[in-house]
Design an enzyme around this catalytic site. Structure first.
Site, short mmCIF file in Angstrom:
data_model
loop_
_atom_site.label_atom_id
_atom_site.label_comp_id
_atom_site.label_asym_id
_atom_site.label_seq_id
_atom_site.Cartn_x
_atom_site.Cartn_y
_atom_site.Cartn_z
N HIS A 143 -0.76 -8.73 -5.80
CA HIS A 143 -0.17 -7.88 -6.84
C HIS A 143 1.35 -7.93 -6.73
CE1 HIS A 143 -4.06 -6.54 -7.76
NE2 HIS A 143 -4.06 -5.31 -7.26
N CYS A 163 -4.87 -0.51 -4.02
CA CYS A 163 -4.12 -1.72 -3.69
C CYS A 163 -2.78 -1.82 -4.42
CB CYS A 163 -4.96 -2.97 -3.95
SG CYS A 163 -5.69 -3.08 -5.58
#
Lengths: 359, 359
Positions: free
Chosen positions: A266, A137
């Site tokens: 993120h 990710c």
């Protein structure tokens, strides 16, 4: 593809359907009509088998993971721990499916393509093991933007620092951060690690955290497991997966991965050097034309992406684009991407879409 | 120095004595016996004048800022806004004091030295304006470590990402973050910016925040004010002040400054290239021998500095030291420094100590 040949849409399976990423896969399937799936099969651990989930208006019963569960499946999307993927993705392939795997089990296998559809979608067609891997990710959060710039300007070097969300450690990470924040809130708890730990313990939280230090009122410069020479697994993934996705085996990469008290999305501060000169204006135009990127970078005022502003969104957000003052052919920018969507479920689903389109 | 010549210790003034940094200056003065100050004068705005603060066991009355307040002062330590420093530091000098200023007013003035005692302490002796400047807290947080490595290996390039604490925006920043965290805690507030903002508004918090976006459950890639070409003032300070302190006017620097939901202690991910080869072992030895640095970097297990672990400490903590895999002569590491101590009050006080020793 068997079911497709029979006239109906392809059969898709979601393995790990009841997990955090599996749930988002179902959400995406409900929101996107792009593929007229035939059968949709939800697979999970025997513990979750028998529960029901509504997908595209129809109630589905979750079935237990077994070899037979893959019979008739065209595409099996996996979001389960590495060891389960390592064991079960080949089983799905044996039973006739293409496995799209979001674990770390196959990402660096030279016979398994590592795919971000808008960057290297055609790589998905060369899959000698019948498996296509979905990147980590953190890497994924910056890959749409980097792929775009690489195509035009030729990427040479990357220095990256991450600001990673708790949900990168799954639902357990989210629950832990919420509980830690609840433990320190409203009490004017001291800000030293000892005070924070004490408040966390006083609130009845276990010492067994997915993070290596308290995350409330803190940042933790450690993601993943310890690897050689002081690097963490996450930092090496950023390096090795970026190289593989972009087809640049010699790309120079340094990453520092840091967990921050954010629930989802993120962020990355990226310092990227290119072969050719690239201006901020050229980069902006390039991003503006990319369907999977939102440019949030008003040069006349403070406008920039933040994780809380991006969570739930499908695109990657890019802002703070600056020409490095002292480094030629180099840009600095800030990227935010929902680690459960583009960083996991969405990209996995987009790989599946690509496979259907190519079939 | 007048009072010193008269036999007693030098007279010191703290200008901004009732502020967040001023209070830490007093704490440090209480804890350190290094200088036998004669008179200690506490100076603040007229609003705070008349209040009393105990320093080294003696109750002192705060006096209002005025030209006369500097009469007889040998060293005046300033922690007030830029415009107040710009106006009053020269007044203090006219009245016979050396001004040690922690604002941004004089840092880049070529006639004002910018000093970190363990890096360029001797620069404090050349002060044609009678003023010595204390660096910005973000720059300072990494300067002890970089100064050390530069001395041995010759620094050439810096790529830096910051994880900056709320108290970098003063007590107002601390109060805001605490209030935002209290507003979102215990309520399972949604994680989207809209949900967070709504919870913050519902808790009665003003829209007028020192941060440009909600900081609870978020990170904000914007510190300071907008400068040319998309850079923020904080990012340019990191570049320009690092160059000046290290005496490297051509040092190549790229910084991205990001506020994180931490109360105190700035952290930085540093990617530093040197002229000469430097191994992790050499860097560790160098840090181990530096009195103002704590090495927290167990290569055999996850051990690393975090802001909550460092707050309240005087030294800079360094960890996660890695040899960059793809960049020659380059180290990656992570630094944490209490932005109110070494980043502000402590370094200012250490400059004052240096001046007394040199007198």
């Amino acid at each position: 593809m068997s079911s497709q040949e029979s006239g109906s849409g392809p059969t898709v399976a979601i393995v790990g359907a009841t997990g955090a990423v599996g749930s988002v896969m179902i959400e995406i399937m409900n929101a996107r009509e792009s593929v007229p799936w035939g059968e949709i099969r939800l697979i999970a651990s025997p513990r979750s088998a028998g529960s029901t989930i509504t997908v595209r208006g129809v109630e589905h019963t979750v079935v237990a993971l077994s070899p037979e569960a893959f019979d008739g499946v065209d595409i099996a999307m996996f979001d389960v721990p590495d060891e389960l993927s390592a064991e079960w993705a080949p089983v799905a392939v044996e039973r006739g499916a293409i496995a799209v795997d979001n674990s770390g089990a196959f990402r660096m296998d030279p016979e398994v393509p590592l795919v971000v559809p808008e960057v290297n979608g055609s790589a998905a067609t060369r899959r000698p093991k019948g498996i296509v891997a979905n990147p980590n990710c953190t890497t994924l959060s910056m890959m749409a933007a980097l792929g775009r710039l690489h195509e035009q300007f030729g990427l040479r070097e990357l220095v990256v620092s991450s600001y990673q969300a708790a949900s990168g450690s799954g639902q357990e990470g989210v629950d832990r951060l919420r509980a830690e924040l609840d433990a320190v809130a409203g009490k004017q708890v001291g800000e030293r690690a000892g005070d924070v730990s004490e408040a966390i313990t006083a609130a009845g939280l276990s010492e067994d955290s997915p993070f290596k230090a308290p995350l409330a009122l803190n940042v933790v410069p450690w993601c993943g497991s310890r690897k050689e020479d002081g690097w963490t697994s996450e930092e090496l993934k950023v390096r090795n997966e970026s190289r593989k996705i972009l087809g640049l085996p010699d790309l120079r990469v340094s990453a520092t991965c840091v967990r921050v008290p954010v629930l989802t999305t993120h962020s990355l501060a990226v310092h990227a050097k290119f072969e050719r000169e690239v201006t901020v204006e050229q980069a902006r135009r390039s991003f503006e034309q990319a369907p999977s990127i939102v440019l949030q970078d008003d040069p006349d005022g403070p406008d920039f992406p933040t994780p809380a502003g991006v969570v739930g969104a499908e695109p990657t957000y890019v802002g703070r684009i600056r020409q490095a003052l002292d480094f030629p052919e180099t840009l600095d920018f800030f990227v935010c991407g929902d680690n459960l969507r583009k960083g996991a479920a969405l990209n996995t689903y987009e790989i599946a879409e690509t496979l259907v389109e190519a079939s």
